[in-house]
Motif scaffolding. Sequence first.
Motif, mmCIF file in Angstrom:
data_model
loop_
_atom_site.group_PDB
_atom_site.id
_atom_site.type_symbol
_atom_site.label_atom_id
_atom_site.label_comp_id
_atom_site.label_asym_id
_atom_site.label_seq_id
_atom_site.Cartn_x
_atom_site.Cartn_y
_atom_site.Cartn_z
ATOM 1 N N VAL A 100 0.841 -1.201 0.000
ATOM 2 C CA VAL A 100 0.000 0.000 0.000
ATOM 3 C C VAL A 100 0.870 1.243 0.000
ATOM 4 O O VAL A 100 0.602 2.216 -0.719
ATOM 5 N N PHE A 101 1.922 1.227 0.786
ATOM 6 C CA PHE A 101 2.868 2.336 0.870
ATOM 7 C C PHE A 101 3.449 2.658 -0.505
ATOM 8 O O PHE A 101 3.499 3.817 -0.930
ATOM 9 N N ASP A 102 3.880 1.635 -1.250
ATOM 10 C CA ASP A 102 4.462 1.844 -2.573
ATOM 11 C C ASP A 102 3.438 2.422 -3.544
ATOM 12 O O ASP A 102 3.752 3.316 -4.336
ATOM 13 N N LYS A 103 2.209 1.920 -3.492
ATOM 14 C CA LYS A 103 1.155 2.428 -4.377
ATOM 15 C C LYS A 103 0.924 3.916 -4.134
ATOM 16 O O LYS A 103 0.775 4.704 -5.071
ATOM 17 N N ILE A 104 0.884 4.290 -2.882
ATOM 18 C CA ILE A 104 0.618 5.686 -2.529
ATOM 19 C C ILE A 104 1.727 6.594 -3.040
ATOM 20 O O ILE A 104 1.470 7.659 -3.616
ATOM 21 N N PHE A 105 2.981 6.181 -2.889
ATOM 22 C CA PHE A 105 4.074 7.069 -3.271
ATOM 23 C C PHE A 105 4.335 7.096 -4.772
ATOM 24 O O PHE A 105 4.869 8.079 -5.293
ATOM 25 N N VAL A 106 3.960 6.053 -5.477
ATOM 26 C CA VAL A 106 4.011 6.113 -6.935
ATOM 27 C C VAL A 106 3.052 7.180 -7.423
ATOM 28 O O VAL A 106 3.380 8.001 -8.293
ATOM 29 N N ASP A 107 1.866 7.213 -6.837
ATOM 30 C CA ASP A 107 0.866 8.208 -7.209
ATOM 31 C C ASP A 107 1.271 9.606 -6.742
ATOM 32 O O ASP A 107 1.057 10.599 -7.437
ATOM 33 N N ALA A 108 1.839 9.686 -5.548
ATOM 34 C CA ALA A 108 2.251 10.988 -5.003
ATOM 35 C C ALA A 108 3.316 11.640 -5.886
ATOM 36 O O ALA A 108 3.396 12.872 -5.982
ATOM 37 N N SER A 109 4.123 10.819 -6.553
ATOM 38 C CA SER A 109 5.204 11.334 -7.388
ATOM 39 C C SER A 109 4.742 11.700 -8.792
ATOM 40 O O SER A 109 5.388 12.504 -9.468
ATOM 41 N N SER A 110 3.618 11.122 -9.252
ATOM 42 C CA SER A 110 3.228 11.305 -10.646
ATOM 43 C C SER A 110 1.865 11.958 -10.845
ATOM 44 O O SER A 110 1.591 12.508 -11.911
ATOM 45 N N ASN A 111 1.011 11.912 -9.839
ATOM 46 C CA ASN A 111 -0.354 12.402 -9.990
ATOM 47 C C ASN A 111 -0.470 13.822 -9.433
ATOM 48 O O ASN A 111 -0.326 14.057 -8.232
ATOM 49 N N ARG A 112 -0.775 14.779 -10.300
ATOM 50 C CA ARG A 112 -0.869 16.173 -9.873
ATOM 51 C C ARG A 112 -2.053 16.410 -8.946
ATOM 52 O O ARG A 112 -2.055 17.351 -8.154
ATOM 53 N N GLU A 113 -3.085 15.578 -9.077
ATOM 54 C CA GLU A 113 -4.262 15.749 -8.243
ATOM 55 C C GLU A 113 -4.072 15.216 -6.827
ATOM 56 O O GLU A 113 -4.897 15.460 -5.955
ATOM 57 N N PHE A 114 -2.974 14.508 -6.601
ATOM 58 C CA PHE A 114 -2.735 13.906 -5.285
ATOM 59 C C PHE A 114 -2.702 14.973 -4.192
ATOM 60 O O PHE A 114 -3.231 14.779 -3.110
ATOM 61 N N LYS A 115 -2.070 16.115 -4.483
ATOM 62 C CA LYS A 115 -1.920 17.159 -3.463
ATOM 63 C C LYS A 115 -3.251 17.777 -3.045
ATOM 64 O O LYS A 115 -3.340 18.401 -1.992
ATOM 65 N N THR A 116 -4.293 17.599 -3.861
ATOM 66 C CA THR A 116 -5.605 18.122 -3.483
ATOM 67 C C THR A 116 -6.349 17.186 -2.536
ATOM 68 O O THR A 116 -7.300 17.593 -1.875
ATOM 69 N N THR A 117 -5.904 15.925 -2.460
ATOM 70 C CA THR A 117 -6.563 14.956 -1.585
ATOM 71 C C THR A 117 -5.815 14.767 -0.272
ATOM 72 O O THR A 117 -6.375 14.267 0.695
ATOM 73 N N VAL A 118 -4.543 15.132 -0.237
ATOM 74 C CA VAL A 118 -3.738 15.020 0.989
ATOM 75 C C VAL A 118 -3.226 16.406 1.345
ATOM 76 O O VAL A 118 -2.330 16.946 0.699
ATOM 77 N N THR A 119 -3.793 16.991 2.385
ATOM 78 C CA THR A 119 -3.432 18.356 2.768
ATOM 79 C C THR A 119 -2.986 18.478 4.223
ATOM 80 O O THR A 119 -2.439 19.500 4.611
ATOM 81 N N LYS A 120 -3.241 17.458 5.026
ATOM 82 C CA LYS A 120 -2.953 17.530 6.462
ATOM 83 C C LYS A 120 -1.806 16.606 6.877
ATOM 84 O O LYS A 120 -1.034 16.935 7.774
ATOM 85 N N LEU A 121 -1.711 15.453 6.271
ATOM 86 C CA LEU A 121 -0.648 14.513 6.591
ATOM 87 C C LEU A 121 0.667 14.983 5.978
ATOM 88 O O LEU A 121 0.687 15.500 4.870
ATOM 89 N N GLN A 122 1.766 14.792 6.702
ATOM 90 C CA GLN A 122 3.051 15.260 6.206
ATOM 91 C C GLN A 122 3.926 14.114 5.693
ATOM 92 O O GLN A 122 4.340 14.109 4.542
ATOM 93 N N LYS A 123 4.205 13.162 6.559
ATOM 94 C CA LYS A 123 5.040 12.028 6.156
ATOM 95 C C LYS A 123 4.350 10.715 6.511
ATOM 96 O O LYS A 123 3.480 10.679 7.382
ATOM 97 N N MET A 124 4.765 9.652 5.834
ATOM 98 C CA MET A 124 4.162 8.338 6.038
ATOM 99 C C MET A 124 5.252 7.279 5.997
ATOM 100 O O MET A 124 6.139 7.319 5.151
ATOM 101 N N TYR A 125 5.184 6.331 6.938
ATOM 102 C CA TYR A 125 6.165 5.244 6.991
ATOM 103 C C TYR A 125 5.431 3.907 7.125
ATOM 104 O O TYR A 125 4.497 3.794 7.929
ATOM 105 N N PRO A 126 5.844 2.885 6.370
ATOM 106 C CA PRO A 126 5.273 1.555 6.595
ATOM 107 C C PRO A 126 5.906 0.942 7.843
ATOM 108 O O PRO A 126 7.136 0.939 7.987
ATOM 109 N N ILE A 127 5.099 0.453 8.763
ATOM 110 C CA ILE A 127 5.612 -0.151 9.990
ATOM 111 C C ILE A 127 5.451 -1.663 9.889
ATOM 112 O O ILE A 127 4.338 -2.177 9.834
ATOM 113 N N LEU A 128 6.576 -2.373 9.843
ATOM 114 C CA LEU A 128 6.533 -3.824 9.674
ATOM 115 C C LEU A 128 6.151 -4.536 10.959
ATOM 116 O O LEU A 128 5.596 -5.631 10.923
#
Length: 230
Positions: A100-128
């Motif tokens: 899930v983490f990888d899917k999110i960051f692939v989109d965060a890097s390429s999808n311009r609309e991503f920044k309109t859906t994420v405005t409050k969260l700053q960083k994200m880490y997968p916890i194993l």
Amino acid sequence: MKKSKPSFQNITNDFHGFLFTWNSCGRKKRPVLEEAYRLLNRYSEHNVGEEAVSSDSDMECAFEKEKSSFNQDKAKTFMELPLIDAYLFVKTSLSSPIEVFDKIFVDASSNREFKTTVTKLQKMYPILHASIAADVNGFLLKSKRSLSECFDRSSKFTWSVEFIDKCGNKSLNIDDFLLPLKTYLFDEFPLTEPCYSSPDVVMIVFLIKQYALFSCYHTHERLKYCTLIK
């Protein structure tokens, strides 16, 4: 006869999920939590309703409550568990938080609309996995097992191991966590080498309150710093 509570340590040692950072100054937690749920639901294969949100302030009660609900309702995929201000931990029943983490960051890097859906969260880490920080040996055992499941001895990559301490427990020594992990990497993955400028893989040990959390992920560009918004 009143049933005794199961060991809190045994419960936490089985948990994995996602750690978020957010700006807690002047902000309420609820909207941030809702944004985290929307983000995770969007990129996971499951759909989860608001009933998964917990307002329990006592982490042991939250773990116990959600463990029971997992047995009753397998559809509950995410569950927030309280830590400290500016850190939000959402545990999951998904088998691999990294996917899930990888899917999110692939989109965060390429999808311009991503920044309109994420405005409050700053960083994200997968916890194993997450466990009681005082149980250093148990934490290290879980961490090594996670690494052995992610990589094999023929893997070739550069790595860094970092330590973020938010618990302030002077009895916990950074070297007790990092040195065994580095030794394990040198011994079990001979084709790898440390690199702290631009590693292929980042491993982070978080100490938050009395808990230890282990994160491991591949890096590239934006994902190097796990930044959701800029």
